[in-house]
Design an enzyme around this catalytic site. Sequence first.
Site, PDB file in Angstrom:
ATOM      1  N   LYS A   1       3.071  -9.624  -5.357  1.00 41.24           N
ATOM      2  CA  LYS A   1       3.323  -8.184  -5.152  1.00 41.24           C
ATOM      3  C   LYS A   1       4.734  -7.907  -4.625  1.00 41.24           C
ATOM      4  CE  LYS A   1      -0.952  -6.059  -5.472  1.00 41.24           C
ATOM      5  NZ  LYS A   1      -1.293  -4.734  -5.970  1.00 41.24           N
TER       6      LYS A   1
ATOM      7  N   GLY B   1       0.809  -1.224   0.000  1.00 38.41           N
ATOM      8  CA  GLY B   1       0.000   0.000   0.000  1.00 38.41           C
ATOM      9  C   GLY B   1       0.838   1.268   0.000  1.00 38.41           C
TER      10      GLY B   1
ATOM     11  N   SER C   1      -6.296   7.714  -3.113  1.00 39.59           N
ATOM     12  CA  SER C   1      -6.342   9.116  -2.676  1.00 39.59           C
ATOM     13  C   SER C   1      -5.564  10.028  -3.630  1.00 39.59           C
ATOM     14  CB  SER C   1      -5.797   9.270  -1.258  1.00 39.59           C
ATOM     15  OG  SER C   1      -4.435   8.930  -1.202  1.00 39.59           O
TER      16      SER C   1
ATOM     17  N   LYS D   1     -14.746   2.619   9.151  1.00 37.63           N
ATOM     18  CA  LYS D   1     -13.520   3.086   9.817  1.00 37.63           C
ATOM     19  C   LYS D   1     -13.765   3.349  11.305  1.00 37.63           C
ATOM     20  CE  LYS D   1     -10.257   3.107   6.750  1.00 37.63           C
ATOM     21  NZ  LYS D   1      -9.105   2.197   6.951  1.00 37.63           N
TER      22      LYS D   1
ATOM     23  N   ARG E   1      -1.115  -9.913   0.399  1.00 40.16           N
ATOM     24  CA  ARG E   1      -2.192 -10.865   0.092  1.00 40.16           C
ATOM     25  C   ARG E   1      -1.668 -11.973  -0.808  1.00 40.16           C
ATOM     26  NH1 ARG E   1      -6.293  -6.401  -0.317  1.00 40.16           N
ATOM     27  NH2 ARG E   1      -5.544  -6.152  -2.426  1.00 40.16           N
TER      28      ARG E   1
END
Length: 343
Positions: free
Chosen positions: A39, A13, A202, A162, A35
């Site tokens: 990656k 991330g 974002s 959240k 995961r």
Amino acid sequence: MKKDLVLVTGGSGFIASHIILQLLQDGFDVRATLRTFAKRDLVEQMLINGGMEDLSGLSFVEASLTNSDGWDDAMLDVDYVMHVASPTPTLNFESESEMIRPAVDGVLMVLKAARDAKVKRVVLTSAYGAIFAGHENRQTPYTEQDWSNLDAEGIHPYQRSKTLAERAAWQFVATEGHGLELAVVNPVAVMGPVLSADYSHSNIQIQEMLAGKVAAVPNVDSGYVDVRDVARLHILAMTSDVAAGERFLATTGEVLSMLDVADTLRNAFPEYAMKLPTTVIADEQIMLAAKGNPMLRMVASLIGKYAGTSNEKSQALLGWYPRSAQSSIIATAQSMIDLGIVK
């Protein structure tokens, strides 16, 4: 002498990659959860892009927030946990539980594994969404004392998830933690240098603005903070004696409109000026469009909302002084241009 080992969840991330980068630079050993091992090369390339040459202190383990497999192995000999991973929000959901259940269950699974492995402290990446939602007629900056009011009308499921996930974390540590320490970081919108073309949602607004895909912007104000400063705040929350049991709002304290963001880019990158938006969409248009488009519901829920925040606590307790919102927006754009994401 043995280095402290830090487990960073969701290692690929945006925030997590910058945390890993700074931990390695600070001399910690890092184990990152992914995961899928597919990656791994991406994470290593991001760290190299970030200036890290020696990756000998980094290892990987496969673990997912959707099942408990791998978490006991992930926690083996770990001193600290940075729980950054979060279930990817689906904006086109059938029911709220699709967003809420995985968020709550994932946090509790990681905390239980950390407690059982006798980890010293977990730093949880929560969100500004657990602080500001559901407060009408607000006129004073939000602080760590604030919690989103889930009884209010129109709370978006993302903010609900959240809030409930962070509440569940504090409740677990208080009642079942057996001495496990918790600190929480609640970032506003996170900007700053992307380390690969596989970047955070974002940052998409910056890429789309520079690509000329945004003709006009909604009337939405926001706080912004640089990912490098968010990473540093996580590490301060992990290492500082006074941070246990505390929340930290990661914000510069500035408020920018979407048009301010476009103007910041226009001033810094005049060659893109013609592609950047100059007008604001009428509130009514967004509200109407959101009724038939789930992707716009989050934006619609933020229109005209007060977005003032304070970082006094992070400054006073941890000596954390972030760079300006404008500089982080410019850094986002520059990194996208440098990596060829924006032509």
